[in-house]
Design a protein around this motif. Structure first.
Motif, PDB file in Angstrom:
ATOM      1  N   UNK A   1      35.008   3.732  21.321  1.00 17.83           N
ATOM      2  CA  UNK A   1      36.125   3.076  20.636  1.00 17.83           C
ATOM      3  C   UNK A   1      35.712   1.722  20.080  1.00 17.83           C
ATOM      4  N   UNK A   2      35.027   0.955  20.908  1.00 18.91           N
ATOM      5  CA  UNK A   2      34.751  -0.430  20.556  1.00 18.91           C
ATOM      6  C   UNK A   2      33.677  -0.562  19.488  1.00 18.91           C
ATOM      7  N   UNK A   3      32.892   0.492  19.265  1.00 12.89           N
ATOM      8  CA  UNK A   3      31.890   0.446  18.203  1.00 12.89           C
ATOM      9  C   UNK A   3      32.529   0.532  16.813  1.00 12.89           C
ATOM     10  N   UNK A   4      33.810   0.823  16.769  1.00 12.26           N
ATOM     11  CA  UNK A   4      34.535   0.850  15.499  1.00 12.26           C
ATOM     12  C   UNK A   4      35.158  -0.495  15.168  1.00 12.26           C
ATOM     13  N   UNK A   5      34.935  -1.491  16.045  1.00 11.88           N
ATOM     14  CA  UNK A   5      35.645  -2.759  15.905  1.00 11.88           C
ATOM     15  C   UNK A   5      34.703  -3.949  15.842  1.00 11.88           C
ATOM     16  N   UNK A   6      35.217  -5.014  15.218  1.00 14.20           N
ATOM     17  CA  UNK A   6      34.528  -6.299  15.177  1.00 14.20           C
ATOM     18  C   UNK A   6      35.569  -7.403  15.258  1.00 14.20           C
ATOM     19  N   UNK A   7      35.132  -8.629  15.090  1.00 13.77           N
ATOM     20  CA  UNK A   7      36.019  -9.776  15.249  1.00 13.77           C
ATOM     21  C   UNK A   7      37.182  -9.739  14.255  1.00 13.77           C
TER      22      UNK A   7
ATOM     23  N   UNK B   1      29.359  -3.531  25.218  1.00 17.12           N
ATOM     24  CA  UNK B   1      29.053  -2.298  24.497  1.00 17.12           C
ATOM     25  C   UNK B   1      27.737  -1.731  25.028  1.00 17.12           C
ATOM     26  N   UNK B   2      27.832  -0.564  25.651  1.00 20.64           N
ATOM     27  CA  UNK B   2      26.669   0.023  26.313  1.00 20.64           C
ATOM     28  C   UNK B   2      25.898   0.935  25.358  1.00 20.64           C
ATOM     29  N   UNK B   3      24.602   1.122  25.589  1.00 24.13           N
ATOM     30  CA  UNK B   3      23.816   2.083  24.794  1.00 24.13           C
ATOM     31  C   UNK B   3      24.297   3.516  25.057  1.00 24.13           C
ATOM     32  N   UNK B   4      24.202   4.362  24.051  1.00 21.46           N
ATOM     33  CA  UNK B   4      24.629   5.756  24.205  1.00 21.46           C
ATOM     34  C   UNK B   4      23.772   6.512  25.211  1.00 21.46           C
TER      35      UNK B   4
ATOM     36  N   UNK C   1      30.751  -3.898  16.308  1.00 24.07           N
ATOM     37  CA  UNK C   1      29.978  -4.049  17.537  1.00 24.07           C
ATOM     38  C   UNK C   1      28.935  -2.947  17.667  1.00 24.07           C
ATOM     39  N   UNK C   2      27.788  -3.322  18.203  1.00 24.19           N
ATOM     40  CA  UNK C   2      26.717  -2.361  18.482  1.00 24.19           C
ATOM     41  C   UNK C   2      26.302  -2.537  19.941  1.00 24.19           C
TER      42      UNK C   2
ATOM     43  N   UNK D   1      39.451 -10.577  19.676  1.00 26.43           N
ATOM     44  CA  UNK D   1      39.497 -12.022  19.450  1.00 26.43           C
ATOM     45  C   UNK D   1      38.147 -12.551  18.950  1.00 26.43           C
ATOM     46  N   UNK D   2      37.056 -12.126  19.641  1.00 27.52           N
ATOM     47  CA  UNK D   2      35.748 -12.686  19.298  1.00 27.52           C
ATOM     48  C   UNK D   2      34.664 -11.645  19.536  1.00 27.52           C
ATOM     49  N   UNK D   3      33.659 -11.670  18.684  1.00 35.33           N
ATOM     50  CA  UNK D   3      32.524 -10.760  18.755  1.00 35.33           C
ATOM     51  C   UNK D   3      31.279 -11.573  19.114  1.00 35.33           C
ATOM     52  N   UNK D   4      30.701 -11.269  20.273  1.00 32.84           N
ATOM     53  CA  UNK D   4      29.460 -11.925  20.690  1.00 32.84           C
ATOM     54  C   UNK D   4      28.306 -10.984  20.356  1.00 32.84           C
ATOM     55  N   UNK D   5      27.469 -11.378  19.402  1.00 33.33           N
ATOM     56  CA  UNK D   5      26.394 -10.513  18.923  1.00 33.33           C
ATOM     57  C   UNK D   5      25.103 -10.835  19.673  1.00 33.33           C
ATOM     58  N   UNK D   6      24.530  -9.772  20.231  1.00 36.94           N
ATOM     59  CA  UNK D   6      23.313  -9.992  21.008  1.00 36.94           C
ATOM     60  C   UNK D   6      22.143 -10.371  20.110  1.00 36.94           C
TER      61      UNK D   6
END
Length: 336
Positions: A92-98, A76-79, A42-43, A134-139
């Motif tokens: 944390x969530x930037x280390x993960x994907x679907x 996932x918010x911008x830094x 995730x980004x 469960x699922x990754x929604x990519x912008x």
């Protein structure tokens, strides 16, 4: 119900398998990647649908998506957003994907120092997040409306699964508990566990009831008038009275399962009511603790009956006033 048990078991397994060999990250963050399946992580701007439990280092459960049977959407918010820092919740969530799963220990001392907020009182050193994506929604190049349309469609599907799976959950519950309930035409099931010797209440009577309500799928207590049980299940509310609830049958708005079920009991009886969602909170759910299409289990005791004068005018249809949301006072019914 089996699915809910498997979900909880998976969360426990993740925590157990990750209790050692944590890696060190920025800001005191510690983490263990249990499943690393995603080729894309995730980004900023993406959204993740996750199953998640949150516990303190005092072994106190703060939150669990498994209780509701629905995932949580994480943005996932911008830094660059003020208040964010390396090693925080967003990191944390930037280390993960679907398909990924992991356990994170978020350092509460760092959180207090970086945000300028008081240290969390319910944790000593860290809060533990056990997460499965469960699922990754990519912008990507999607507009907000296009991205959230995907999320809404996804959630509609998840809620439909709850709806279509309800009958199986109830059947599994009855079978697992080895119950032999009676069933009414409406779908209400009940077991009288202690037979009272008094009369049964009728429309217009005021009843006095002790109760404990649980989610059938997980067994989680969401409401009770027993203060000790409320404390044990971390739902105690010092602002509400813990006493038997009183309501007039047919006049005070309660969920339909109560209107019907309490009339089946003699004064002094104790019973278990298994209430399908159509007689409870239906597709709305309730109070943030009851998901849509959730069958409920109530342990009730009919303490007293005060004879009434029938229906007040105008009569409230059960569907128009299903009961108030849990965590208000009084919590289950009647609504004020």
């Amino acid at each position: 119900m089996k699915k809910a048990i498997l979900f909880v078991a998976a969360a426990v397994a993740l925590t157990t398998s990750a209790c050692q060999n944590f890696k060190k990250g920025d800001g005191g963050l510690e983490y263990k990647i249990v499943d690393d399946k995603a080729s894309e992580k995730a980004v900023a701007g993406d959204l993740l649908s996750v199953d998640m439990t949150i516990k303190t280092d005092r072994d106190s459960l703060l939150n669990s998506t498994y209780d509701l049977g629905l995932p949580q959407i994480v943005n996932i918010a911008p830094d660059s957003i003020p208040g964010l820092y390396p090693g925080d919740y967003n990191s944390m969530f930037k280390l993960l994907g679907e398909g990924d799963s992991a356990v994170f220990k978020l350092n509460v001392d760092t959180m207090a120092a970086r945000t300028g907020q008081p240290k969390l009182e319910f944790a000593d050193h860290y809060v533990t997040f056990t997460i499965k994506v469960r699922k990754h929604f990519k912008r990507g190049q999607l507009t907000d409306s296009a991205l959230y349309a995907q999320v809404n469609k996804y959630f509609e599907g998840e809620i439909e699964k709850l709806k279509t799976g309800e009958d199986v959950k109830v059947a599994d519950y009855v079978k697992t508990k080895k119950l032999e309930p009676k069933k009414t035409a409406s779908g209400l099931q009940y077991i009288v566990t202690a037979e009272g010797k008094g009369e049964k209440p009728a429309i217009g009577d005021t009843v006095v009831v002790n109760y404990t309500g649980t989610l059938l799928a997980t067994g989680k207590v969401f409401d009770t008038n027993n203060p000790e049980l409320a404390k044990k299940n971390n739902i105690f509310n010092a602002q509400r009275p813990y006493e038997p609830i009183r309501f007039s049958i047919g006049n005070d708005p309660v969920i339909q399962g109560w209107t019907e079920g309490i009339q089946l009991l003699n004064k002094g009886s104790k019973a278990t009511l298994i209430i399908p969602s159509k007689l409870g909170y239906a597709e709305r759910g309730g109070g943030g603790m009851i998901p849509p299409y959730a069958p409920l289990v109530f342990e009730v005791e009919l303490v007293d009956i005060v004879k009434g004068k029938g229906l007040a005018a105008p009569q409230l249809a059960p569907q128009a006033a299903p009961g108030i949301a849990p965590q208000a006072a009084p919590q289950v019914a009647p609504a004020k």
